[in-house]
Enzyme design. Structure first.
Site, mmCIF file in Angstrom:
data_model
loop_
_atom_site.group_PDB
_atom_site.id
_atom_site.type_symbol
_atom_site.label_atom_id
_atom_site.label_comp_id
_atom_site.label_asym_id
_atom_site.label_seq_id
_atom_site.Cartn_x
_atom_site.Cartn_y
_atom_site.Cartn_z
ATOM 1 N N PHE A 122 -12.629 26.217 10.661
ATOM 2 C CA PHE A 122 -13.029 27.392 11.451
ATOM 3 C C PHE A 122 -14.300 27.968 10.804
ATOM 4 O O PHE A 122 -14.376 29.130 10.448
ATOM 5 C CB PHE A 122 -11.906 28.444 11.501
ATOM 6 C CG PHE A 122 -10.572 27.918 11.948
ATOM 7 C CD1 PHE A 122 -10.264 27.834 13.306
ATOM 8 C CD2 PHE A 122 -9.615 27.489 11.019
ATOM 9 C CE1 PHE A 122 -9.024 27.355 13.722
ATOM 10 C CE2 PHE A 122 -8.381 27.003 11.434
ATOM 11 C CZ PHE A 122 -8.082 26.938 12.784
ATOM 12 N N ASP A 126 -15.624 23.139 13.069
ATOM 13 C CA ASP A 126 -15.480 24.195 14.066
ATOM 14 C C ASP A 126 -15.494 23.529 15.429
ATOM 15 O O ASP A 126 -16.192 22.536 15.635
ATOM 16 C CB ASP A 126 -16.615 25.219 13.957
ATOM 17 C CG ASP A 126 -16.268 26.542 14.623
ATOM 18 O OD1 ASP A 126 -15.986 27.517 13.905
ATOM 19 O OD2 ASP A 126 -16.250 26.601 15.879
ATOM 20 N N CYS A 153 -7.368 37.453 10.392
ATOM 21 C CA CYS A 153 -8.058 38.669 10.836
ATOM 22 C C CYS A 153 -7.252 39.390 11.905
ATOM 23 O O CYS A 153 -7.772 40.261 12.591
ATOM 24 C CB CYS A 153 -9.469 38.337 11.320
ATOM 25 S SG CYS A 153 -9.494 37.148 12.663
HETATM 26 N N1 SAH Z 1 -15.294 31.238 8.700
HETATM 27 C C1 SAH Z 1 -16.337 31.888 9.476
HETATM 28 C C2 SAH Z 1 -15.804 32.720 10.622
HETATM 29 C C3 SAH Z 1 -14.823 32.039 11.510
HETATM 30 S S1 SAH Z 1 -14.558 32.787 13.050
HETATM 31 C C4 SAH Z 1 -17.173 32.749 8.521
HETATM 32 O O1 SAH Z 1 -16.651 33.134 7.483
HETATM 33 O O2 SAH Z 1 -18.306 33.037 8.851
HETATM 34 C C5 SAH Z 1 -13.480 31.671 13.781
HETATM 35 C C6 SAH Z 1 -14.125 30.357 14.224
HETATM 36 O O3 SAH Z 1 -13.077 29.495 14.637
HETATM 37 C C7 SAH Z 1 -15.080 30.445 15.387
HETATM 38 O O4 SAH Z 1 -16.318 29.924 15.008
HETATM 39 C C8 SAH Z 1 -14.452 29.570 16.483
HETATM 40 O O5 SAH Z 1 -15.402 28.801 17.189
HETATM 41 C C9 SAH Z 1 -13.560 28.682 15.675
HETATM 42 N N2 SAH Z 1 -12.369 28.127 16.335
HETATM 43 C C10 SAH Z 1 -11.471 28.755 17.127
HETATM 44 N N3 SAH Z 1 -10.437 27.947 17.422
HETATM 45 C C11 SAH Z 1 -10.688 26.772 16.787
HETATM 46 C C12 SAH Z 1 -9.988 25.534 16.686
HETATM 47 N N4 SAH Z 1 -8.802 25.355 17.284
HETATM 48 N N5 SAH Z 1 -10.526 24.548 15.941
HETATM 49 C C13 SAH Z 1 -11.721 24.727 15.330
HETATM 50 N N6 SAH Z 1 -12.418 25.870 15.389
HETATM 51 C C14 SAH Z 1 -11.918 26.870 16.101
#
Ligand code: SAH
Length: 389
Positions: free
Chosen positions: A224, A245, A333
């Site tokens: 993510f 992601d 979160c």
């Molecule tokens: N770790 C990042 C923020 C993550 S926000 C930081 O610290 O800057 C959550 C992210 O999860 C988003 O970019 C979204 O596109 C991604 N996401 C949501 N569901 C997902 C999934 N099932 N598999 C992979 N990525 C996912």
């Protein structure tokens, strides 16, 4: 100018006197008919004693947001003073940082007004009718007091639905074309404030990104990963970092950010993170550090159980991938997932993974996102650093 008064229920009075800024409609016993969206109002108890002043909402279930427990006007001077106080706190906390949460809504006594600063551009969200009604004035104050050249509004998130506000985004001041640059520690990043997620980056994780960077080594995976907030910091110390992601645009930006910083050891993949964790396990891969930072699995109370199971699953997957002595940085979160519930999730995952787990540090959002004591809704992020011996 006389300010209209309304009457709170005893429950509403107790809540307001305890310092909670939100008064739900069920706690309004009577309100004068002339109140309009965002208008200033005095709140009193049934005997007519003054309780606080706030802004009225016509559509939101939160009918009133209290800004002060003094009988003082909620005029531009008060809002400006609060903006200056919020700005000065950030200057004191992070004198050298060029991207911060400048105003954190309720926590900075500006309920529903959230401002992130990226270099000389501000990105704002209005999550209350009171702040929505004043958005032009507030944008002007940002320009005057904080020296920003542009103010972007990102009022396109789902929280606007709850407030009965339309979703839209655009510019309140100045001009903006293309991404804006900023830094987290040594890493330089860029964000397209009109196109990327929420208000651009995940500034609440900035200090956690930096700590993860200090602790990284060997083989790492960041799930993510969005624009690579964790991955890029880890790449400075690690041999190799896989960033995962599902959003192809986020993956592209991670690659661009890695290149911009001369980091050749970041491998950004567009994939479902849960499936990717499972696949890495199947391949028998092991890592020195795993980051799990999913989107809010639980936004409302309904569905909390399913969300806890999903958190358990990703944490179980993460723990299985750790080498002996490996680190897991795990986040939630979801405000509905309290610290106590998150602890249960981690315990459950550790039991299933049949591994001992040390809790190195319980962290949360950075100090520019400080929660307000007595207002649990302002505390949402848990970022825990774990180690599996
Ligand atoms: N770790 C990042 C923020 C993550 S926000 C930081 O610290 O800057 C959550 C992210 O999860 C988003 O970019 C979204 O596109 C991604 N996401 C949501 N569901 C997902 C999934 N099932 N598999 C992979 N990525 C996912």
């Amino acid at each position: 100018m006389t300010i209209p008064s309304l009457t709170l229920s005893p429950k509403g009075c107790t809540r307001a006197r305890a310092g909670h800024p939100w008064i739900f409609r069920s706690d309004i016993l009577s309100a004068p008919p002339e109140l309009t969206s965002g208008s200033e109002v005095r709140a009193c108890d049934q005997r007519g004693n003054f309780v606080g002043r706030g802004f009225w909402a016509v559509k939101s279930p939160i009918a009133l947001r209290i800004l002060t427990r003094k009988d003082e006007p909620l005029d531009d001077a008060l809002l400006r003073a609060r903006l200056i106080a919020a700005r000065d706190l950030r200057k004191a906390l992070f004198p050298k940082v060029d991207a911060v949460r400048l105003v954190n809504g309720e926590s900075d006594l500006m309920p529903g007004w959230f401002v992130d600063r990226y270099g000389d551009v501000a990105c704002v969200q209005h999550l209350s009718e009171g702040m929505e009604a004043r958005r032009e004035t507030l944008a002007r104050m940002l320009v005057e007091e904080c020296g920003v050249r542009a103010v972007v509004f990102r009022d396109d998130g789902s929280s606007r639905d709850y407030e009965g506000l339309v979703r839209h985004k655009g510019l309140l001041h100045g001009e903006l074309s293309g991404p804006v640059g900023y830094h987290e520690g040594e890493i330089s990043l860029s964000v397209d404030l009109l196109a990327d997620h929420k208000t651009g980056g995940y500034l609440d994780q900035r200090e956690n990104h930096l700590l993860a960077g200090e602790l990284a080594r060997g083989e790492c995976v960041d799930t993510f990963s969005y624009h690579g907030g964790f991955a890029l910091q880890m790449a400075r110390k690690a041999d190799h970092v896989i960033a995962i992601d599902q959003d192809a645009d986020a993956v592209r930006r991670t690659r661009e950010n890695a290149e911009k910083n001369g980091l050749k050891n970041v491998e950004a993949r567009a994939a479902n993170a849960v499936e990717a964790l499972r696949a890495l396990d199947k391949e028998g891969k092991k890592f020195d550090m795993v980051v799990i930072d999913p989107p809010a699995f639980a936004k409302r109370k309904e569905g909390l159980e399913g969300a806890l199971r999903a958190y358990k699953e990703v944490n179980y997957r993460g723990l299985r991938l750790l080498k002996p002595g490996g680190l897991l940085v795990t986040c939630s979160c979801s405000g509905k997932v309290t610290t106590a519930l998150f602890a249960e999730v981690i315990e459950w995952a550790a039991q299933e993974a049949k591994r001992p787990v040390q809790l190195l540090e319980r962290r949360g959002a950075g100090r520019d996102h400080a929660p307000l004591v007595g207002v649990p809704e302002t505390e949402y992020l848990k970022t825990w650093f774990l180690r599996a011996p």
